[in-house]
Design a protein around this motif. Structure first.
Motif, PDB file in Angstrom:
ATOM      1  N   THR A  62       0.848  -1.186   0.000  1.00 42.28           N
ATOM      2  CA  THR A  62       0.000   0.000   0.000  1.00 42.28           C
ATOM      3  C   THR A  62       0.881   1.232   0.000  1.00 42.28           C
ATOM      4  O   THR A  62       2.070   1.170   0.274  1.00 42.28           O
ATOM      5  CB  THR A  62      -0.905   0.036   1.248  1.00 42.28           C
ATOM      6  N   SER A  63       0.277   2.354  -0.331  1.00 46.83           N
ATOM      7  CA  SER A  63       1.051   3.592  -0.362  1.00 46.83           C
ATOM      8  C   SER A  63       0.154   4.756  -0.015  1.00 46.83           C
ATOM      9  O   SER A  63      -1.061   4.679  -0.097  1.00 46.83           O
ATOM     10  CB  SER A  63       1.641   3.800  -1.754  1.00 46.83           C
ATOM     11  N   SER A  64       0.775   5.833   0.395  1.00 47.42           N
ATOM     12  CA  SER A  64       0.046   7.059   0.677  1.00 47.42           C
ATOM     13  C   SER A  64       0.150   7.965  -0.532  1.00 47.42           C
ATOM     14  O   SER A  64       1.243   8.232  -1.014  1.00 47.42           O
ATOM     15  CB  SER A  64       0.643   7.757   1.901  1.00 47.42           C
ATOM     16  N   LEU A  65      -0.989   8.413  -1.045  1.00 44.74           N
ATOM     17  CA  LEU A  65      -0.947   9.351  -2.148  1.00 44.74           C
ATOM     18  C   LEU A  65      -0.233  10.609  -1.681  1.00 44.74           C
ATOM     19  O   LEU A  65      -0.340  11.013  -0.535  1.00 44.74           O
ATOM     20  CB  LEU A  65      -2.357   9.685  -2.617  1.00 44.74           C
ATOM     21  N   GLY A  66       0.476  11.228  -2.586  1.00 46.91           N
ATOM     22  CA  GLY A  66       1.231  12.413  -2.220  1.00 46.91           C
ATOM     23  C   GLY A  66       2.695  12.116  -2.013  1.00 46.91           C
ATOM     24  O   GLY A  66       3.470  13.014  -1.743  1.00 46.91           O
ATOM     25  N   LEU A 375       8.707   2.995  -9.858  1.00 44.20           N
ATOM     26  CA  LEU A 375       8.617   4.073  -8.876  1.00 44.20           C
ATOM     27  C   LEU A 375       7.689   5.156  -9.422  1.00 44.20           C
ATOM     28  O   LEU A 375       8.021   5.868 -10.368  1.00 44.20           O
ATOM     29  CB  LEU A 375      10.001   4.650  -8.587  1.00 44.20           C
ATOM     30  N   MET A 376       6.513   5.282  -8.820  1.00 47.50           N
ATOM     31  CA  MET A 376       5.474   6.166  -9.332  1.00 47.50           C
ATOM     32  C   MET A 376       5.417   7.476  -8.544  1.00 47.50           C
ATOM     33  O   MET A 376       5.616   7.490  -7.328  1.00 47.50           O
ATOM     34  CB  MET A 376       4.108   5.475  -9.253  1.00 47.50           C
ATOM     35  N   GLU A 377       5.122   8.549  -9.256  1.00 51.04           N
ATOM     36  CA  GLU A 377       4.995   9.868  -8.635  1.00 51.04           C
ATOM     37  C   GLU A 377       3.592  10.005  -8.048  1.00 51.04           C
ATOM     38  O   GLU A 377       2.629  10.351  -8.739  1.00 51.04           O
ATOM     39  CB  GLU A 377       5.267  10.955  -9.675  1.00 51.04           C
ATOM     40  N   GLY A 378       3.480   9.696  -6.761  1.00 50.33           N
ATOM     41  CA  GLY A 378       2.184   9.744  -6.097  1.00 50.33           C
ATOM     42  C   GLY A 378       1.605  11.138  -5.999  1.00 50.33           C
ATOM     43  O   GLY A 378       0.390  11.308  -5.878  1.00 50.33           O
ATOM     44  N   ARG A 379       2.471  12.161  -6.055  1.00 55.83           N
ATOM     45  CA  ARG A 379       1.976  13.534  -5.954  1.00 55.83           C
ATOM     46  C   ARG A 379       1.206  13.951  -7.203  1.00 55.83           C
ATOM     47  O   ARG A 379       0.496  14.954  -7.195  1.00 55.83           O
ATOM     48  CB  ARG A 379       3.150  14.486  -5.710  1.00 55.83           C
ATOM     49  N   LEU A 380       1.347  13.174  -8.283  1.00 53.66           N
ATOM     50  CA  LEU A 380       0.614  13.458  -9.517  1.00 53.66           C
ATOM     51  C   LEU A 380      -0.567  12.508  -9.712  1.00 53.66           C
ATOM     52  O   LEU A 380      -1.238  12.560 -10.737  1.00 53.66           O
ATOM     53  CB  LEU A 380       1.556  13.344 -10.723  1.00 53.66           C
ATOM     54  N   GLN A 381      -0.802  11.647  -8.748  1.00 57.98           N
ATOM     55  CA  GLN A 381      -1.878  10.672  -8.897  1.00 57.98           C
ATOM     56  C   GLN A 381      -3.216  11.259  -8.457  1.00 57.98           C
ATOM     57  O   GLN A 381      -3.308  11.955  -7.452  1.00 57.98           O
ATOM     58  CB  GLN A 381      -1.590   9.409  -8.085  1.00 57.98           C
ATOM     59  N   ILE A 382      -4.243  10.966  -9.251  1.00 49.47           N
ATOM     60  CA  ILE A 382      -5.612  11.324  -8.895  1.00 49.47           C
ATOM     61  C   ILE A 382      -6.440  10.050  -8.893  1.00 49.47           C
ATOM     62  O   ILE A 382      -6.061   9.051  -9.505  1.00 49.47           O
ATOM     63  CB  ILE A 382      -6.215  12.353  -9.880  1.00 49.47           C
ATOM     64  N   ASP A 383      -7.566  10.067  -8.199  1.00 47.43           N
ATOM     65  CA  ASP A 383      -8.404   8.875  -8.185  1.00 47.43           C
ATOM     66  C   ASP A 383      -9.219   8.807  -9.473  1.00 47.43           C
ATOM     67  O   ASP A 383      -9.387   9.799 -10.193  1.00 47.43           O
ATOM     68  CB  ASP A 383      -9.314   8.863  -6.953  1.00 47.43           C
ATOM     69  N   ASN A 384      -9.729   7.624  -9.776  1.00 42.68           N
ATOM     70  CA  ASN A 384     -10.436   7.405 -11.037  1.00 42.68           C
ATOM     71  C   ASN A 384     -11.721   8.224 -11.138  1.00 42.68           C
ATOM     72  O   ASN A 384     -12.128   8.625 -12.232  1.00 42.68           O
ATOM     73  CB  ASN A 384     -10.745   5.917 -11.211  1.00 42.68           C
ATOM     74  N   GLU A 385     -12.358   8.478 -10.013  1.00 46.00           N
ATOM     75  CA  GLU A 385     -13.581   9.279 -10.029  1.00 46.00           C
ATOM     76  C   GLU A 385     -13.278  10.713 -10.453  1.00 46.00           C
ATOM     77  O   GLU A 385     -13.997  11.303 -11.273  1.00 46.00           O
ATOM     78  CB  GLU A 385     -14.245   9.262  -8.650  1.00 46.00           C
ATOM     79  N   THR A 386     -12.191  11.269  -9.906  1.00 44.17           N
ATOM     80  CA  THR A 386     -11.784  12.624 -10.298  1.00 44.17           C
ATOM     81  C   THR A 386     -11.398  12.647 -11.767  1.00 44.17           C
ATOM     82  O   THR A 386     -11.743  13.580 -12.504  1.00 44.17           O
ATOM     83  CB  THR A 386     -10.601  13.094  -9.436  1.00 44.17           C
TER      84      THR A 386
END
Length: 416
Positions: A62-66, A375-386
């Protein structure tokens, strides 16, 4: 006295044992917390530093977005669908210009058992008749299908600056029973995308690619838009066959071609594209021709800058990944928030237009073994609904612009 000393020794031994037990528990906890903590990176350069130790970085569930974090994709279990990813580039092109995009494609293909064919456009002498480099690429794709790709396998043509952002998505997902030619709507306007198509390697698929490549010889002496512009009258002719013949084509189809013949700039070109879509119809399925055109937001790729480099798990590939265009993601929280707000409010923001969400170079051998972490940039991740809400908002805005442009073309009907 002897009994007292014996008791003291026992107490000391017990204390040492307790201390060692606590030390082991602490060490285990410390090791667990180190493995479980997401990578902390306040800037792209910091993330790159963290990525240097990626070979030793264990799996994170698991990971924390951001925050940047690792994804460990699993290889597809059903490899019955054979796909060759075709990339054709102009002779003299420096491949390092697309290093990041190519690296992600090669890793993705190695993981899932797809084939990658990267070719210069001088491989087949039959394609030398094409002066336009974009049509020459389609000619080479056709020849690859004839000579290298097995019958009934699939060819996924992509631009060299297309890369994978979500290795968990499969090309197989975009195949549907009864269809052999797949395209998708581009997002920033109402164009069909010429940057990628997925075609079955049979008589119909090869014929479609060959016919498209030869459409170069029907280009008008105008601002025609090369293959991206030509795709629209080509599809109009292919999907609405009566438009091929001047005797049977409708007045609307004739207007579309007239607009193309007289095109002097992007307004005219976009007007022609909107016009041809009126003739073709806003459909996704064309079963009589075994063609499917994915609507906006449902295709396998979109331009990176459209979403200000943001991504969601529903995304798959991204376009416009050129090394010279990449910028660093803002390191300050205010800049990061501005990027997110710009996306949600649909306003331009060059500070985060071209930031690739995969933060480190991928080891293709590890990808093949299924052990490489992305290695993914979580600070650029948005949820699928958004993602869907933003897509819908963009789509309606573009539809309005398309209808307005169609209205403007009415003034040119008298000139047909």
């Amino acid at each position: 006295l002897q009994k007292m000393r014996s008791k003291q020794v026992q107490n000391i031994v017990a204390a040492v044992a307790l201390f060692l037990s606590l030390l082991m528990i602490y060490s285990a906890f410390k090791g667990w917390s180190t493995r479980s903590a997401p990578v902390t990176a306040r800037s792209t350069s910091a993330a790159t530093t963290a990525a240097a130790a990626a070979d030793q970085f264990p799996m994170i569930n698991t990971s924390s977005l951001g925050q940047p974090y690792y994804v460990y994709p699993k290889a597809r279990t059903n490899t019955s669908v054979a796909v060759t990813i075709v990339i054709v580039v102009t002779v003299g092109t420096k491949m390092e210009a697309f290093a990041t995009a190519m690296n992600s494609i090669e890793c993705y293909a190695a993981l899932h058992g797809y084939t990658v064919s990267v070719e210069y456009d001088n491989k087949f002498t039959e394609c030398e008749v094409h002066e336009d480099k974009f049509f020459r690429r389609h000619c080479h794709t056709h020849k690859l299908m004839q000579n290298q790709i097995k019958e009934d396998d699939w060819a996924l043509f992509i631009d060299g600056d297309v890369g994978v952002v979500n290795p968990k998505r499969l090309i197989d997902e975009y195949l549907e029973d009864g269809y052999e030619i797949y395209l998708f709507d581009r997002f920033y306007n109402w164009e069909y995308a010429a940057l990628s198509y997925l075609v079955k390697n049979n008589a119909r698929g090869r014929g479609w690619v060959e016919e498209f490549s030869k459409f170069e010889f029907k280009l008008p002496e105008s601002f025609h838009g090369t293959d991206n512009g030509a795709l629209h009258p080509f599809l109009m002719n292919y999907l609405v066959p009566e438009t091929r013949d001047p005797k049977t084509r409708s007045r609307t189809a004739a207007l579309c071609l007239s607009l193309w013949n007289r095109s002097k700039g992007f307004d005219d070109l976009f007007g022609m594209q909107a016009c041809t879509r009126m003739v073709i119809g806003e459909r996704e399925h064309f079963p009589e021709h075994k063609v499917k055109i994915y609507q906006k937001g449902n295709g396998w790729a979109h331009d990176l800058w459209i979403f200000h480099s943001h991504w969601a798990t529903d995304d798959f590939m991204m376009h416009s990944l050129k090394e010279e265009n990449f910028v660093q993601f803002p390191s300050d929280e205010a800049g990061q928030k501005h990027c997110r707000d710009s996306l949600l409010n649909l306003v331009g923001n060059g500070a985060c237009h071209v930031v690739f969400p995969v933060l480190k170079k991928l080891n293709v051998e590890k990808c093949k073994a299924g052990t490489e972490g992305w290695l993914m940039e979580g600070r650029l991740q948005i949820d699928n609904e958004t993602r869907k809400k933003v897509y819908d908002k963009m789509a309606y805005r573009i539809l309005k612009q398309q209808m307005e442009l169609v209205g403007k073309t009415a003034a040119k009907i008298q000139d047909v």
